[in-house]
Design an enzyme around this catalytic site. Structure first.
Site, PDB file in Angstrom:
ATOM      1  N   LYS A  35      36.773  30.924  42.548  1.00 24.11           N
ATOM      2  CA  LYS A  35      37.086  31.402  41.203  1.00 24.11           C
ATOM      3  C   LYS A  35      38.585  31.253  40.913  1.00 24.11           C
ATOM      4  O   LYS A  35      39.400  31.441  41.814  1.00 24.11           O
ATOM      5  CB  LYS A  35      36.683  32.885  41.175  1.00 24.11           C
ATOM      6  CG  LYS A  35      36.860  33.599  39.895  1.00 24.11           C
ATOM      7  CD  LYS A  35      36.465  35.067  40.051  1.00 24.11           C
ATOM      8  CE  LYS A  35      37.551  35.860  40.749  1.00 24.11           C
ATOM      9  NZ  LYS A  35      37.371  37.313  40.715  1.00 24.11           N
ATOM     10  N   LYS A  93      37.782  41.790  48.679  1.00 24.99           N
ATOM     11  CA  LYS A  93      39.188  42.203  48.673  1.00 24.99           C
ATOM     12  C   LYS A  93      39.588  42.845  49.983  1.00 24.99           C
ATOM     13  O   LYS A  93      40.715  42.691  50.440  1.00 24.99           O
ATOM     14  CB  LYS A  93      39.466  43.175  47.518  1.00 24.99           C
ATOM     15  CG  LYS A  93      39.573  42.502  46.182  1.00 24.99           C
ATOM     16  CD  LYS A  93      40.211  43.444  45.175  1.00 24.99           C
ATOM     17  CE  LYS A  93      40.246  42.836  43.790  1.00 24.99           C
ATOM     18  NZ  LYS A  93      40.759  43.758  42.782  1.00 24.99           N
ATOM     19  N   LYS A 128      43.947  35.647  39.830  1.00 24.23           N
ATOM     20  CA  LYS A 128      45.364  36.038  39.843  1.00 24.23           C
ATOM     21  C   LYS A 128      45.867  36.223  41.257  1.00 24.23           C
ATOM     22  O   LYS A 128      47.022  36.008  41.554  1.00 24.23           O
ATOM     23  CB  LYS A 128      45.527  37.396  39.145  1.00 24.23           C
ATOM     24  CG  LYS A 128      45.411  37.333  37.660  1.00 24.23           C
ATOM     25  CD  LYS A 128      45.750  38.702  37.074  1.00 24.23           C
ATOM     26  CE  LYS A 128      44.769  39.095  36.014  1.00 24.23           C
ATOM     27  NZ  LYS A 128      44.164  40.390  36.161  1.00 24.23           N
TER      28      LYS A 128
HETATM   29  P1  TYM Z   1      40.839  41.360  35.787  1.00 25.19           P
HETATM   30  O1  TYM Z   1      42.197  41.826  35.414  1.00 25.19           O
HETATM   31  O2  TYM Z   1      40.648  40.764  37.133  1.00 25.19           O
HETATM   32  O3  TYM Z   1      40.341  40.279  34.739  1.00 25.19           O
HETATM   33  C1  TYM Z   1      40.355  40.510  33.344  1.00 25.19           C
HETATM   34  C2  TYM Z   1      39.131  39.832  32.709  1.00 25.19           C
HETATM   35  O4  TYM Z   1      39.139  38.432  33.016  1.00 25.19           O
HETATM   36  C3  TYM Z   1      37.892  38.046  33.579  1.00 25.19           C
HETATM   37  N1  TYM Z   1      38.125  36.952  34.550  1.00 25.19           N
HETATM   38  C4  TYM Z   1      37.534  35.751  34.476  1.00 25.19           C
HETATM   39  N2  TYM Z   1      36.650  35.229  33.610  1.00 25.19           N
HETATM   40  C5  TYM Z   1      36.241  33.947  33.821  1.00 25.19           C
HETATM   41  N3  TYM Z   1      36.684  33.188  34.851  1.00 25.19           N
HETATM   42  C6  TYM Z   1      37.570  33.661  35.743  1.00 25.19           C
HETATM   43  N4  TYM Z   1      38.000  32.902  36.748  1.00 25.19           N
HETATM   44  C7  TYM Z   1      38.040  35.006  35.589  1.00 25.19           C
HETATM   45  N5  TYM Z   1      38.901  35.792  36.281  1.00 25.19           N
HETATM   46  C8  TYM Z   1      38.934  36.980  35.637  1.00 25.19           C
HETATM   47  C9  TYM Z   1      37.383  39.309  34.269  1.00 25.19           C
HETATM   48  O5  TYM Z   1      35.989  39.272  34.479  1.00 25.19           O
HETATM   49  C10 TYM Z   1      37.815  40.381  33.291  1.00 25.19           C
HETATM   50  O6  TYM Z   1      36.868  40.505  32.245  1.00 25.19           O
HETATM   51  N6  TYM Z   1      38.373  45.549  36.988  1.00 25.19           N
HETATM   52  C11 TYM Z   1      38.775  44.714  35.870  1.00 25.19           C
HETATM   53  C12 TYM Z   1      39.608  45.468  34.867  1.00 25.19           C
HETATM   54  C13 TYM Z   1      38.993  46.719  34.339  1.00 25.19           C
HETATM   55  C14 TYM Z   1      37.944  46.805  33.382  1.00 25.19           C
HETATM   56  C15 TYM Z   1      37.758  48.200  33.164  1.00 25.19           C
HETATM   57  C16 TYM Z   1      37.184  45.867  32.705  1.00 25.19           C
HETATM   58  C17 TYM Z   1      39.364  47.986  34.665  1.00 25.19           C
HETATM   59  N7  TYM Z   1      38.645  48.878  33.933  1.00 25.19           N
HETATM   60  C18 TYM Z   1      36.770  48.663  32.269  1.00 25.19           C
HETATM   61  C19 TYM Z   1      36.207  46.321  31.824  1.00 25.19           C
HETATM   62  C20 TYM Z   1      36.014  47.704  31.611  1.00 25.19           C
HETATM   63  C21 TYM Z   1      39.620  43.560  36.406  1.00 25.19           C
HETATM   64  O7  TYM Z   1      40.198  43.652  37.464  1.00 25.19           O
HETATM   65  O8  TYM Z   1      39.767  42.520  35.551  1.00 25.19           O
END
Ligand code: TYM
Length: 327
Positions: A194, A112, A197
């Site tokens: 990947k 990032k 978003k």
């Molecule tokens: P975020 O918002 O990027 O994504 C949410 C969830 O989606 C999964 N994900 C994917 N899984 C499979 N293939 C993909 N291409 C893909 N893109 C995203 C992510 O692994 C995630 O499970 N930091 C985290 C949010 C967070 C969090 C937490 C998660 C904040 N606090 C505490 C667990 C526990 C995030 O940015 O997810």
């Protein structure tokens, strides 16, 4: 006693089928057996620049999508991270017990910070500690995430263990769970990247609220290869990624899928895949429209979730402050 699940999702950009297949769908499938907390992580969102008006709208949109996907308030509490100040407070305390060396190893920060070169904030660097605070506040047993978040959950474990080592048993050490299939859905236009978003090349991402025609045209243009066989072969990431999406939306087994497409071409497969995804998302899209027809409804569900879990967070924070000698 049911095991406690905690997971989170950022209200930035639009939610896509990677988020759905890698995370949200699994949260829904195991909802009944577990005690679930799902957090819309708006404090994480502001680690990179956001338009304030858009962010407020996106927070409600993500919440609406979680409920539309099948998360229900009888089994799960859904809430907005910034509504519970304990997340920020615990982050600060954990910062003071997290070695810089651990943070420098975080691969997502490295990626990032390359992307947001001019505006890399302290918050972006500290993002994994905030995530640890989210998880550790709720005595979490399991954290179901996609593969890209695994390293962050492992850091949360390390931080909890270190805190417990210094101050005695205080924080529960969580387990991470990654789905066997769908943990890393790749971009349609470039299956080496990947689905994400924040990096949406044209045609890379299928959003949960995409129209049927958009879904059809993105799948039609998806990058494959010059071979013909439709097989789960990881050395051919394009077709393999499409097959994984097909597998998860249809629920069919791999042998059955390969037999069904034996001797047939990519064009026919892509046409059927598009219809499978359109039909798979259609109930979610109509529930989303119903749920968001009354603009106050989602807020009332979020407030209810927050009220239910606030005492857990406050209790953990009080225990941590006491151990550290604050107050
Ligand atoms: P975020 O918002 O990027 O994504 C949410 C969830 O989606 C999964 N994900 C994917 N899984 C499979 N293939 C993909 N291409 C893909 N893109 C995203 C992510 O692994 C995630 O499970 N930091 C985290 C949010 C967070 C969090 C937490 C998660 C904040 N606090 C505490 C667990 C526990 C995030 O940015 O997810």
């Amino acid at each position: 006693m049911k095991k406690r699940v905690f997971s989170g999702i950022q209200p930035t950009g639009d939610i896509h089928i990677g988020n759905y297949l890698g995370a949200i769908r699994n949260w829904v499938l195991s909802q009944v057996e577990l005690d679930n907390i799902f957090c819309i992580v708006d404090l994480h969102a502001i680690t990179v620049s956001q338009d304030p008006g858009v962010l407020k709208v996106k927070i409600r949109e993500v919440a609406g999508l979680l409920f539309a996907a099948g998360i229900n308030t009888a089994e799960s509490a859904v809430f907005i991270q910034s509504h519970i100040p304990a997340h920020s407070e615990l982050t600060w305390i954990l910062n003071c017990f997290t070695p810089m060396g651990w943070m420098r190893r975080m691969t997502q920060f490295k990626e990032k910070s390359q992307r947001h070169k001019e505006e890399v904030s302290v918050g972006l660097f500290d993002y994994p500690v905030l995530m640890a605070a989210d998880i550790l506040l709720y005595d979490t047993d399991v954290v179901p995430v996609g593969e890209d978040q695994k390293q962050h959950v492992e850091l949360a474990r390390d931080i909890a263990q270190r805190f417990n080592f210094i101050f005695g048993e205080t924080l529960k050490v969580p387990e991470v769970t990654i789905p066997e299939v769908g943990a890393r859905i790749m971009g349609l236009d470039d299956p080496t990247q990947k689905m994400s978003k924040s990096e949406d090349g044209p045609g890379r991402v299928i959003y949960l609220l995409d129209s049927p025609d958009d879904i059809r045209s993105k799948i039609k243009r998806a990058t494959t290869d010059s071979r013909r066989e439709i097989r789960f072969d990881e050395s051919r990431p394009g077709i393999c990624n499409l097959l994984v999406i097909y597998e998860l939306f249809t629920g069919l087994g791999r042998t059955e899928i390969e037999a069904r497409w034996e001797g047939k071409g990519y064009g026919d497969f892509k046409r059927e895949l598009a219809e499978v995804v359109v039909e798979g998302l259609s109930p979610l899209q109509s529930r989303y429209r119903e749920l968001t027809a009354d603009s106050t409804y989602i807020d009332s569900l979020l407030a209810e979730g927050m009220r239910r879990i606030l005492p857990i967070a406050e209790k953990t924070l009080a225990a941590v402050k006491d151990k550290v000698g604050l107050g």
